[in-house]
Structure formats: structure tokens, C-alpha cells
Design a protein around this motif. Structure first.
Motif, short mmCIF file in Angstrom:
data_model
loop_
_atom_site.label_atom_id
_atom_site.label_comp_id
_atom_site.label_asym_id
_atom_site.label_seq_id
_atom_site.Cartn_x
_atom_site.Cartn_y
_atom_site.Cartn_z
N LYS A 178 -6.31 6.80 -7.26
CA LYS A 178 -6.78 5.49 -7.50
C LYS A 178 -7.52 4.95 -6.08
CE LYS A 178 -4.36 4.04 -11.54
NZ LYS A 178 -3.58 2.99 -11.90
N ASP A 179 -6.71 5.34 -5.06
CA ASP A 179 -7.14 5.07 -3.44
C ASP A 179 -8.40 6.03 -3.28
OD1 ASP A 179 -5.79 7.16 -3.11
OD2 ASP A 179 -4.36 6.37 -1.80
N HIS A 210 2.47 7.06 -3.22
CA HIS A 210 0.92 7.30 -3.49
C HIS A 210 0.51 6.78 -5.00
CE1 HIS A 210 -0.48 8.73 0.42
NE2 HIS A 210 0.67 9.48 0.51
N THR A 211 -0.78 6.25 -5.32
CA THR A 211 -1.17 5.83 -6.58
C THR A 211 -1.42 7.35 -7.37
OG1 THR A 211 -3.57 5.77 -5.80
CG2 THR A 211 -2.11 3.76 -5.50
N SER A 221 0.94 -1.18 0.02
CA SER A 221 0.04 -0.20 0.10
C SER A 221 0.71 1.28 -0.15
CB SER A 221 -0.88 -0.15 1.15
OG SER A 221 -1.63 -1.08 1.23
#
Length: 180
Positions: A116-117, A73-74, A33
Motif C-alpha cells: 500500500k505504501d 509495514h502495510t 507510519s
């Protein structure tokens, strides 16, 4: 003989790297993650070309390495620009079926990104608050009673984080005027 052995080892390592993922498909996988840290140790084979200051001192050979990775992060799935401002219009031929117009405007530009998250970014590179200026032109053709078809072109200069972004728009829409 050393060159043959090195090529053999390189071929063996490449084959193992290509075949290994297919053998592990049944294993449980836990994906990292954002914010997770990873540690890697690996064997390698490399060649430093005979150029530059240190190229002559090295050749080809095996080695090992250690890496520390940080999962970022995404990426953004969408970017939204909200332009809120004042547009002024100069209209020509207002007593005819087709009205022509020119416009100029200025206002606030707010850019956000959806990741995306499902996190929303509103500050940083490529996002935040800025302003815009615009110019445009078009026509408004009345079709029936007080209904009109609006066709227009517009240019916006969006100034955000000390950069100027250029936006061109072509629009078509219906306009309904409430009349007496």
C-alpha cells in the motif's frame, strides 16, 4: 455488593470507550507510519477462569497494563507472478481446420508484491524466485485466412520457498500466423 460494583464499573468503562471517539472527531489526527513505535497505558477489568493450574488462585478484578507497539509495514495490494520458460507443444490434426494440442513446460517463476505504501517486496515469505513445471492441452480453430481462435487449459506447479503452489488456467485468445 462487590459483584454489582464490578459490573457497574465495567459498564461505565465500556460506555466511555464507545462514546469517546465520536467526541474527538474534530481533533487533528496523525496516523502512525511503518516503523513507528507506540506506548500504551490502560486500565482494565478481567476474569481468569477457574481452570488450569493458576485459575483457582485468581478471580475477577480490576488491573492496569502497559504495552509497547511496533507499527509493521502495510499489507500487499497486489501480487505478481511472472513465469518465463520454455513450452513444448505436440499438435494433432495440423491439416484440419481445428488443431488439437498438448503442452509441457518448465521455467523460472518470479513473485513480487506491491504494498500500500508503493514499496515492492521481492524476497521473503510468499515472494522471491522459484521455478515452475506445466502441462496443458487445447484446440486452435481457424476462423478466417490465417486467424485462429485458441482455447486451452493449463496446470502449473510453482515451487517457491520449499512449497508447491498449484495454478490452473483457462485461456481464450486469437492467433495470427504470418504465412507466405
Amino acid at each position: 455488593m462487590s459483584g454489582r460494583m464490578n459490573r457497574f464499573l465495567l459498564g461505565l468503562a465500556t460506555s466511555a470507550a464507545l462514546l469517546l471517539p465520536g467526541r474527538c472527531l474534530g481533533a487533528k489526527v496523525v496516523l502512525p507510519s511503518p516503523g513507528d513505535i507506540g506506548f500504551a497505558g490502560f486500565a482494565q477489568y478481567g476474569t481468569l477462569l477457574n481452570q488450569g493450574e493458576i485459575g483457582e488462585q485468581f478471580g475477577s478484578g480490576p488491573g492496569f497494563g502497559v504495552r509497547l507497539r511496533y507499527r509493521m509495514h502495510t499489507a500487499a495490494t497486489s501480487t505478481t507472478l511472472i513465469a518465463t520458460g520454455l513450452e513444448m507443444y505436440q499438435m494433432f490434426g495440423t491439416r484440419t481446420r481445428t488443431t488439437r494440442m498438448l503442452s509441457a513446460g518448465v521455467g523460472l517463476a518470479q513473485v513480487t508484491q506491491k504494498l500500500k505504501d508503493n514499496e515492492t517486496l521481492s524476497a521473503g515469505p510468499g515472494v522471491g524466485d522459484g521455478f515452475y513445471v506445466s502441462v496443458g492441452g487445447g484446440t486452435e480453430t481457424f476462423l478466417w485466412q490465417s486467424w485462429a481462435l485458441d482455447l486451452s487449459l493449463r496446470y502449473q506447479a510453482v515451487i517457491l520457498n520449499d512449497t508447491t503452489n498449484h495454478d490452473f488456467q483457462i485461456t481464450a485468445g486469437l492467433v495470427f500466423y504470418v504465412t507466405d
